[in-house]
Design a protein around this motif. Structure first.
Motif, PDB file in Angstrom:
ATOM      1  N   VAL A 254       0.852  -1.179   0.000  1.00  0.00           N
ATOM      2  CA  VAL A 254       0.000   0.000   0.000  1.00  0.00           C
ATOM      3  C   VAL A 254       0.894   1.237   0.000  1.00  0.00           C
ATOM      4  CG1 VAL A 254      -0.183  -0.043   2.516  1.00  0.00           C
ATOM      5  CG2 VAL A 254      -1.886   1.211   1.176  1.00  0.00           C
ATOM      6  N   VAL A 255       0.545   2.235  -0.812  1.00  0.00           N
ATOM      7  CA  VAL A 255       1.325   3.467  -0.881  1.00  0.00           C
ATOM      8  C   VAL A 255       0.383   4.643  -0.678  1.00  0.00           C
ATOM      9  CG1 VAL A 255       3.040   2.454  -2.424  1.00  0.00           C
ATOM     10  CG2 VAL A 255       1.103   3.685  -3.397  1.00  0.00           C
ATOM     11  N   ASP A 256       0.947   5.775  -0.262  1.00  0.00           N
ATOM     12  CA  ASP A 256       0.112   6.948  -0.056  1.00  0.00           C
ATOM     13  C   ASP A 256       0.331   7.964  -1.178  1.00  0.00           C
ATOM     14  OD1 ASP A 256       2.392   8.574   0.532  1.00  0.00           O
ATOM     15  OD2 ASP A 256       2.319   7.958   2.621  1.00  0.00           O
ATOM     16  N   PRO A 257      -0.538   8.973  -1.293  1.00  0.00           N
ATOM     17  CA  PRO A 257      -0.436   9.954  -2.373  1.00  0.00           C
ATOM     18  C   PRO A 257       0.901  10.691  -2.424  1.00  0.00           C
ATOM     19  CG  PRO A 257      -2.605  10.066  -1.391  1.00  0.00           C
ATOM     20  CD  PRO A 257      -1.788   9.135  -0.524  1.00  0.00           C
ATOM     21  N   ASN A 258       1.479  11.005  -1.263  1.00  0.00           N
ATOM     22  CA  ASN A 258       2.756  11.716  -1.250  1.00  0.00           C
ATOM     23  C   ASN A 258       3.870  10.884  -1.884  1.00  0.00           C
ATOM     24  OD1 ASN A 258       1.689  13.987   0.005  1.00  0.00           O
ATOM     25  ND2 ASN A 258       2.089  13.200   2.058  1.00  0.00           N
ATOM     26  N   TRP A 259       3.876   9.597  -1.558  1.00  0.00           N
ATOM     27  CA  TRP A 259       4.879   8.701  -2.154  1.00  0.00           C
ATOM     28  C   TRP A 259       4.704   8.636  -3.662  1.00  0.00           C
ATOM     29  CZ3 TRP A 259       4.731   4.392  -5.206  1.00  0.00           C
ATOM     30  CH2 TRP A 259       5.913   3.644  -5.315  1.00  0.00           C
TER      31      TRP A 259
ATOM     32  N   LYS B  51       7.098  12.627  -9.956  1.00  0.00           N
ATOM     33  CA  LYS B  51       7.959  13.812 -10.096  1.00  0.00           C
ATOM     34  C   LYS B  51       9.374  13.436 -10.515  1.00  0.00           C
ATOM     35  CE  LYS B  51       9.739  17.694  -7.361  1.00  0.00           C
ATOM     36  NZ  LYS B  51       9.737  18.337  -6.011  1.00  0.00           N
ATOM     37  N   THR B  52       9.897  12.367  -9.935  1.00  0.00           N
ATOM     38  CA  THR B  52      11.276  11.960 -10.230  1.00  0.00           C
ATOM     39  C   THR B  52      11.354  10.939 -11.369  1.00  0.00           C
ATOM     40  OG1 THR B  52      11.140  10.259  -8.487  1.00  0.00           O
ATOM     41  CG2 THR B  52      12.042  12.411  -7.879  1.00  0.00           C
ATOM     42  N   LYS B  53      10.201  10.705 -12.022  1.00  0.00           N
ATOM     43  CA  LYS B  53      10.120   9.837 -13.203  1.00  0.00           C
ATOM     44  C   LYS B  53      10.645   8.427 -12.925  1.00  0.00           C
ATOM     45  CE  LYS B  53      10.387  13.752 -16.396  1.00  0.00           C
ATOM     46  NZ  LYS B  53      11.073  14.362 -17.552  1.00  0.00           N
ATOM     47  N   GLN B  54      10.197   7.881 -11.803  1.00  0.00           N
ATOM     48  CA  GLN B  54      10.553   6.508 -11.462  1.00  0.00           C
ATOM     49  C   GLN B  54       9.812   5.530 -12.374  1.00  0.00           C
ATOM     50  OE1 GLN B  54      12.960   5.697  -9.165  1.00  0.00           O
ATOM     51  NE2 GLN B  54      13.246   7.918  -9.192  1.00  0.00           N
ATOM     52  N   PRO B  55      10.403   4.367 -12.640  1.00  0.00           N
ATOM     53  CA  PRO B  55       9.783   3.395 -13.558  1.00  0.00           C
ATOM     54  C   PRO B  55       8.641   2.623 -12.903  1.00  0.00           C
ATOM     55  CG  PRO B  55      11.836   2.510 -12.701  1.00  0.00           C
ATOM     56  CD  PRO B  55      11.732   3.918 -12.170  1.00  0.00           C
ATOM     57  N   ILE B  56       7.491   3.279 -12.785  1.00  0.00           N
ATOM     58  CA  ILE B  56       6.313   2.621 -12.222  1.00  0.00           C
ATOM     59  C   ILE B  56       5.175   2.662 -13.241  1.00  0.00           C
ATOM     60  CG2 ILE B  56       6.885   3.111  -9.813  1.00  0.00           C
ATOM     61  CD1 ILE B  56       4.885   5.430  -9.956  1.00  0.00           C
TER      62      ILE B  56
ATOM     63  N   PRO C 270      -1.952  11.852 -13.111  1.00  0.00           N
ATOM     64  CA  PRO C 270      -1.028  11.967 -14.246  1.00  0.00           C
ATOM     65  C   PRO C 270      -0.251  10.671 -14.482  1.00  0.00           C
ATOM     66  CG  PRO C 270      -0.935  13.941 -12.905  1.00  0.00           C
ATOM     67  CD  PRO C 270      -1.788  12.967 -12.155  1.00  0.00           C
ATOM     68  N   ASN C 271      -0.122  10.307 -15.747  1.00  0.00           N
ATOM     69  CA  ASN C 271       0.603   9.103 -16.192  1.00  0.00           C
ATOM     70  C   ASN C 271      -0.168   7.806 -15.960  1.00  0.00           C
ATOM     71  OD1 ASN C 271       2.654  10.864 -16.834  1.00  0.00           O
ATOM     72  ND2 ASN C 271       3.994  10.261 -15.153  1.00  0.00           N
ATOM     73  N   ALA C 272      -1.363   7.892 -15.387  1.00  0.00           N
ATOM     74  CA  ALA C 272      -2.139   6.681 -15.156  1.00  0.00           C
ATOM     75  C   ALA C 272      -2.697   6.143 -16.468  1.00  0.00           C
ATOM     76  CB  ALA C 272      -3.281   6.955 -14.186  1.00  0.00           C
TER      77      ALA C 272
ATOM     78  N   TRP D  68      -5.971  11.466  -3.500  1.00  0.00           N
ATOM     79  CA  TRP D  68      -4.980  12.142  -4.334  1.00  0.00           C
ATOM     80  C   TRP D  68      -5.369  13.600  -4.573  1.00  0.00           C
ATOM     81  CZ3 TRP D  68      -0.291  11.506  -6.670  1.00  0.00           C
ATOM     82  CH2 TRP D  68       0.020  12.354  -7.735  1.00  0.00           C
ATOM     83  N   LYS D  69      -6.653  13.851  -4.827  1.00  0.00           N
ATOM     84  CA  LYS D  69      -7.107  15.199  -5.203  1.00  0.00           C
ATOM     85  C   LYS D  69      -7.087  16.179  -4.048  1.00  0.00           C
ATOM     86  CE  LYS D  69     -11.049  14.074  -7.137  1.00  0.00           C
ATOM     87  NZ  LYS D  69     -12.313  14.223  -7.919  1.00  0.00           N
ATOM     88  N   GLU D  70      -6.876  15.709  -2.832  1.00  0.00           N
ATOM     89  CA  GLU D  70      -6.819  16.632  -1.702  1.00  0.00           C
ATOM     90  C   GLU D  70      -5.680  17.640  -1.860  1.00  0.00           C
ATOM     91  OE1 GLU D  70      -6.667  14.848   2.109  1.00  0.00           O
ATOM     92  OE2 GLU D  70      -8.762  14.214   2.092  1.00  0.00           O
ATOM     93  N   LYS D  71      -4.547  17.175  -2.430  1.00  0.00           N
ATOM     94  CA  LYS D  71      -3.385  18.058  -2.548  1.00  0.00           C
ATOM     95  C   LYS D  71      -2.771  18.082  -3.951  1.00  0.00           C
ATOM     96  CE  LYS D  71      -1.994  17.365   2.293  1.00  0.00           C
ATOM     97  NZ  LYS D  71      -0.894  16.898   3.201  1.00  0.00           N
ATOM     98  N   ASN D  72      -3.344  17.313  -4.874  1.00  0.00           N
ATOM     99  CA  ASN D  72      -2.718  17.173  -6.185  1.00  0.00           C
ATOM    100  C   ASN D  72      -3.724  17.365  -7.321  1.00  0.00           C
ATOM    101  OD1 ASN D  72      -0.033  16.078  -5.113  1.00  0.00           O
ATOM    102  ND2 ASN D  72      -1.491  14.587  -4.299  1.00  0.00           N
TER     103      ASN D  72
END
Length: 294
Positions: free
Chosen positions: A34-39, A45-50, A67-69, A144-148
Motif C-alpha cells: 500500500v502506498v500513499d499519495p505523497n509517495w 515527479k522523479t520519473k521513477q519506472p512505475i 497523471p501518467n495513469a 490524491w485530489k486533496e493536494k494534487n
C-alpha cells in the motif's frame, strides 16, 4: 573495560543493527503493498519506472485521472457465465495484459475512486497472473485530489509480450470452497452486506450464506478524514481489527460477484494471512444450488 565487556558491547550493537534491519525490511514489506499519495507524487515527479493503473471505468478516467495513469477498467477482467462473474482465463486475459503494457518486472500501482474495491480486484487479477510487485494507492483518486491535480491526458505504454503465469495459491474454485466448508483447516469469510450475510436480502433467489462462513465488516478497516475521504487505517490498527482471526488456517473470501471480497483478500494478505479469493463467489455458489445456512 575488559575484553569480554568489549565483546558483549559489540555483540549488542550487532544484534541491535540486525534487529533494526529486519524491522525495516518488515516495514518495507508492508508498505510495498500500500502506498500513499505523497509517495506516488514523488515517484511521478522523479520519473521513477512505475506503472499506474486506473481501475475505474473509461468514462470516469476521461473526466480526470492521476497523471501518467493508464485506464484499466476492472470490468474488463470479468467473464459472465450463468449469471456468475469469473476472472478471465489465461488465454483471454493475455491479450488484455499485453495491450496495457504489463511486464513481469513492473512496479504496479493500482487505484480507484477511494473505496479500494475495484483497485483490490484488479490487484488480485494481476497477482493471479504473475505480477509480483503490486500496491494499492491508499485513499484512491479522492485522496490524491486533496493536494494534487488530475489530468485528462490519456496515457499508455507500448504493448508487451507478457505471458501470464497462474498463481493458484490465491485462487479458490467452487471445489475449494466446498472443501473449506467441511475442512477445519479452512476459514470462510463473507464480505457482502450484513443483511445479506443474515439471509434478509440477496442478489440471487437463495438467501443465506455459505455454511460456516464468518462476517467481515469492511468499514472497520477504514478511517474518514476531515474532508470525508476514506483511508485505510494504519497497520497496527488493521492488525487489531484482524486479531481475532486465525492465521494458522487457509482463509477463503467471497462476496456476491468477487469485488468486495478481493478487498478482504487484500487486507488479509497484507496482514500476513494465507488467503485466497473464491472466484464466482455467492452468485456461483447459490446458482449451483449448493448448501446454505442462515
Amino acid at each position: 573495560m575488559t575484553k569480554w565487556q568489549n565483546i558483549l558491547k559489540n555483540l549488542s550493537v550487532f544484534v541491535f543493527v540486525i534487529v533494526g534491519l529486519f524491522t525495516s525490511m518488515s516495514a518495507l514489506a508492508q508498505q510495498s503493498y500500500v502506498v500513499d499519495p505523497n509517495w506516488l507524487k514523488e515517484q511521478i515527479k522523479t520519473k521513477q519506472p512505475i506503472v499506474i493503473f486506473d481501475s475505474r471505468s473509461k468514462e470516469e478516467y476521461d473526466q480526470g485521472h492521476i497523471p501518467n495513469a493508464i485506464s484499466f477498467p476492472v470490468d474488463d477482467t470479468y467473464v459472465v457465465q450463468d449469471r456468475a462473474y469469473y476472472v478471465k482465463n489465461k488465454v483471454n486475459i493475455a491479450p488484455l495484459l499485453r495491450e496495457k503494457g504489463v511486464t513481469k518486472d513492473a512496479k504496479v500501482i493500482v487505484y480507484d475512486q477511494g473505496e479500494l474495491m475495484f483497485a483490490s480486484r484488479l490487484l488480485w487479477v494481476l497477482e493471479l497472473y504473475g505480477i509480483k510487485d503490486l500496491a494499492i494507492l491508499n485513499g484512491g483518486l479522492d485522496g490524491w485530489k486533496e493536494k494534487n491535480d488530475v489530468s485528462q491526458v490519456a496515457h499508455s505504454l507500448p504493448a508487451s509480450d507478457y505471458v501470464p503465469v497462474l498463481n493458484p495459491s490465491i485462487y479458490a474454485s467452487t471445489t475449494v470452497a466446498k472443501v473449506a466448508v467441511h475442512n477445519p483447516k479452512y476459514n470462510l469469510y463473507d464480505s457482502r452486506t450484513y443483511d445479506e450475510y443474515l439471509g434478509k436480502k440477496s442478489m440471487t433467489s437463495k438467501y443465506g450464506r455459505i455454511p460456516k462462513a464468518k462476517y467481515i465488516d469492511l468499514s472497520e478497516f477504514f478511517t474518514i478524514d476531515e474532508n470525508g475521504n476514506k483511508f485505510l487505517k494504519i497497520q497496527a490498527e488493521l492488525d487489531e481489527v484482524l486479531a481475532h482471526l486465525d492465521k494458522s488456517k487457509k482463509n477463503i473470501t467471497y462476496c456476491n460477484k468477487g469485488t468486495a471480497s478481493t478487498l478482504s483478500y487484500y487486507l488479509l494478505k497484507q496482514a500476513g494471512f494465507n488467503v485466497a479469493h473464491y472466484d464466482g463467489s455467492w452468485i456461483d455458489w447459490s446458482e449451483k444450488g449448493l448448501p446454505i445456512e442462515k
